[in-house]
Design a protein around this motif. Structure first.
Motif, PDB file in Angstrom:
ATOM      1  N   TRP A 143       0.842  -1.200   0.000  1.00 52.93           N
ATOM      2  CA  TRP A 143       0.000   0.000   0.000  1.00 52.93           C
ATOM      3  C   TRP A 143       0.878   1.251   0.000  1.00 52.93           C
ATOM      4  O   TRP A 143       0.667   2.169  -0.787  1.00 52.93           O
ATOM      5  CB  TRP A 143      -0.937  -0.002   1.202  1.00 52.93           C
ATOM      6  CG  TRP A 143      -1.745   1.255   1.329  1.00 52.93           C
ATOM      7  CD1 TRP A 143      -1.480   2.322   2.121  1.00 52.93           C
ATOM      8  CD2 TRP A 143      -2.944   1.580   0.610  1.00 52.93           C
ATOM      9  NE1 TRP A 143      -2.447   3.289   1.955  1.00 52.93           N
ATOM     10  CE2 TRP A 143      -3.353   2.853   1.029  1.00 52.93           C
ATOM     11  CE3 TRP A 143      -3.704   0.911  -0.338  1.00 52.93           C
ATOM     12  CZ2 TRP A 143      -4.490   3.474   0.531  1.00 52.93           C
ATOM     13  CZ3 TRP A 143      -4.845   1.529  -0.838  1.00 52.93           C
ATOM     14  CH2 TRP A 143      -5.222   2.799  -0.402  1.00 52.93           C
ATOM     15  N   ASP A 144       1.883   1.285   0.866  1.00 52.16           N
ATOM     16  CA  ASP A 144       2.772   2.441   0.936  1.00 52.16           C
ATOM     17  C   ASP A 144       3.552   2.619  -0.362  1.00 52.16           C
ATOM     18  O   ASP A 144       3.736   3.739  -0.839  1.00 52.16           O
ATOM     19  CB  ASP A 144       3.731   2.305   2.117  1.00 52.16           C
ATOM     20  CG  ASP A 144       3.035   2.442   3.458  1.00 52.16           C
ATOM     21  OD1 ASP A 144       1.949   3.046   3.510  1.00 52.16           O
ATOM     22  OD2 ASP A 144       3.572   1.937   4.462  1.00 52.16           O
ATOM     23  N   ALA A 145       3.996   1.512  -0.952  1.00 52.86           N
ATOM     24  CA  ALA A 145       4.787   1.595  -2.177  1.00 52.86           C
ATOM     25  C   ALA A 145       3.941   2.036  -3.371  1.00 52.86           C
ATOM     26  O   ALA A 145       4.371   2.875  -4.162  1.00 52.86           O
ATOM     27  CB  ALA A 145       5.434   0.241  -2.472  1.00 52.86           C
ATOM     28  N   VAL A 146       2.742   1.503  -3.491  1.00 55.44           N
ATOM     29  CA  VAL A 146       1.887   1.800  -4.642  1.00 55.44           C
ATOM     30  C   VAL A 146       1.276   3.191  -4.532  1.00 55.44           C
ATOM     31  O   VAL A 146       1.241   3.945  -5.505  1.00 55.44           O
ATOM     32  CB  VAL A 146       0.785   0.724  -4.793  1.00 55.44           C
ATOM     33  CG1 VAL A 146      -0.270   1.150  -5.794  1.00 55.44           C
ATOM     34  CG2 VAL A 146       1.395  -0.602  -5.196  1.00 55.44           C
ATOM     35  N   MET A 147       0.781   3.531  -3.366  1.00 55.87           N
ATOM     36  CA  MET A 147       0.039   4.785  -3.214  1.00 55.87           C
ATOM     37  C   MET A 147       0.943   5.992  -2.962  1.00 55.87           C
ATOM     38  O   MET A 147       0.515   7.124  -3.154  1.00 55.87           O
ATOM     39  CB  MET A 147      -0.992   4.661  -2.096  1.00 55.87           C
ATOM     40  CG  MET A 147      -1.991   3.530  -2.311  1.00 55.87           C
ATOM     41  SD  MET A 147      -2.743   3.490  -3.941  1.00 55.87           S
ATOM     42  CE  MET A 147      -3.824   4.886  -3.852  1.00 55.87           C
ATOM     43  N   GLY A 148       2.138   5.794  -2.513  1.00 51.91           N
ATOM     44  CA  GLY A 148       3.070   6.888  -2.316  1.00 51.91           C
ATOM     45  C   GLY A 148       2.908   7.577  -0.969  1.00 51.91           C
ATOM     46  O   GLY A 148       2.000   7.287  -0.194  1.00 51.91           O
ATOM     47  N   VAL A 149       3.801   8.515  -0.725  1.00 50.11           N
ATOM     48  CA  VAL A 149       3.859   9.215   0.560  1.00 50.11           C
ATOM     49  C   VAL A 149       2.631  10.084   0.798  1.00 50.11           C
ATOM     50  O   VAL A 149       2.116  10.143   1.914  1.00 50.11           O
ATOM     51  CB  VAL A 149       5.143  10.077   0.635  1.00 50.11           C
ATOM     52  CG1 VAL A 149       5.203  10.862   1.933  1.00 50.11           C
ATOM     53  CG2 VAL A 149       6.376   9.211   0.489  1.00 50.11           C
ATOM     54  N   ALA A 150       2.140  10.735  -0.241  1.00 52.20           N
ATOM     55  CA  ALA A 150       1.013  11.668  -0.083  1.00 52.20           C
ATOM     56  C   ALA A 150      -0.230  10.969   0.455  1.00 52.20           C
ATOM     57  O   ALA A 150      -0.900  11.488   1.352  1.00 52.20           O
ATOM     58  CB  ALA A 150       0.712  12.337  -1.416  1.00 52.20           C
ATOM     59  N   ILE A 151      -0.547   9.801  -0.076  1.00 57.26           N
ATOM     60  CA  ILE A 151      -1.745   9.087   0.383  1.00 57.26           C
ATOM     61  C   ILE A 151      -1.460   8.328   1.671  1.00 57.26           C
ATOM     62  O   ILE A 151      -2.326   8.231   2.546  1.00 57.26           O
ATOM     63  CB  ILE A 151      -2.272   8.163  -0.734  1.00 57.26           C
ATOM     64  CG1 ILE A 151      -2.769   9.051  -1.875  1.00 57.26           C
ATOM     65  CG2 ILE A 151      -3.368   7.249  -0.229  1.00 57.26           C
ATOM     66  CD1 ILE A 151      -3.239   8.322  -3.093  1.00 57.26           C
ATOM     67  N   SER A 152      -0.260   7.808   1.822  1.00 57.06           N
ATOM     68  CA  SER A 152       0.104   7.092   3.052  1.00 57.06           C
ATOM     69  C   SER A 152       0.005   7.994   4.272  1.00 57.06           C
ATOM     70  O   SER A 152      -0.261   7.535   5.375  1.00 57.06           O
ATOM     71  CB  SER A 152       1.511   6.522   2.945  1.00 57.06           C
ATOM     72  OG  SER A 152       1.556   5.516   1.970  1.00 57.06           O
ATOM     73  N   LYS A 153       0.209   9.286   4.050  1.00 59.53           N
ATOM     74  CA  LYS A 153       0.125  10.264   5.139  1.00 59.53           C
ATOM     75  C   LYS A 153      -1.284  10.334   5.722  1.00 59.53           C
ATOM     76  O   LYS A 153      -1.464  10.564   6.910  1.00 59.53           O
ATOM     77  CB  LYS A 153       0.565  11.628   4.604  1.00 59.53           C
ATOM     78  CG  LYS A 153       0.678  12.705   5.628  1.00 59.53           C
ATOM     79  CD  LYS A 153       1.354  13.947   5.064  1.00 59.53           C
ATOM     80  CE  LYS A 153       0.528  14.586   3.990  1.00 59.53           C
ATOM     81  NZ  LYS A 153       1.051  15.892   3.540  1.00 59.53           N
TER      82      LYS A 153
END
Length: 98
Positions: A37-47
């Motif tokens: 999830w973190d890798a696919v969605m990136g930092v912006a969404i993981s936040k």
């Protein structure tokens, strides 16, 4: 007691055998789903992601932004496909955004 091998085996094979013997696959899948999830969605969404839970074939995502949740709901199928590609197997069948 663990069985011993007369021949030499690779560390990867030994770890795979250990995981299979101790039935640790489900726990590793949960950890791998969070990392995917973190890798696919990136930092912006993981936040904005507060909780990730894998239960059977359903991935539950808790988001702190209702606007983001609504926006992501339009692309659930694509997100599931990307997550499964990242994981390398068909682990997730359904995505629930909360």
């Amino acid at each position: 007691m663990a069985k011993r091998h007369a021949e030499n085996i690779s560390i990867g094979d030994a770890l795979k055998e250990f995981i299979d013997t101790n039935r640790l696959e489900k726990g590793l899948d949960k950890v791998n789903a969070k990392e995917a999830w973190d890798a696919v969605m990136g930092v912006a969404i993981s936040k904005y992601t507060t909780d990730i839970k894998l239960d059977r074939e359903t991935l539950y995502i808790q988001l702190s932004s209702s606007v983001l949740r609504e926006e992501l709901s339009y692309g659930k199928d694509k997100i599931v496909k990307l997550l499964n590609e990242e994981l390398g197997k068909e682990l997730i069948k359904k995505l629930v955004l909360r």
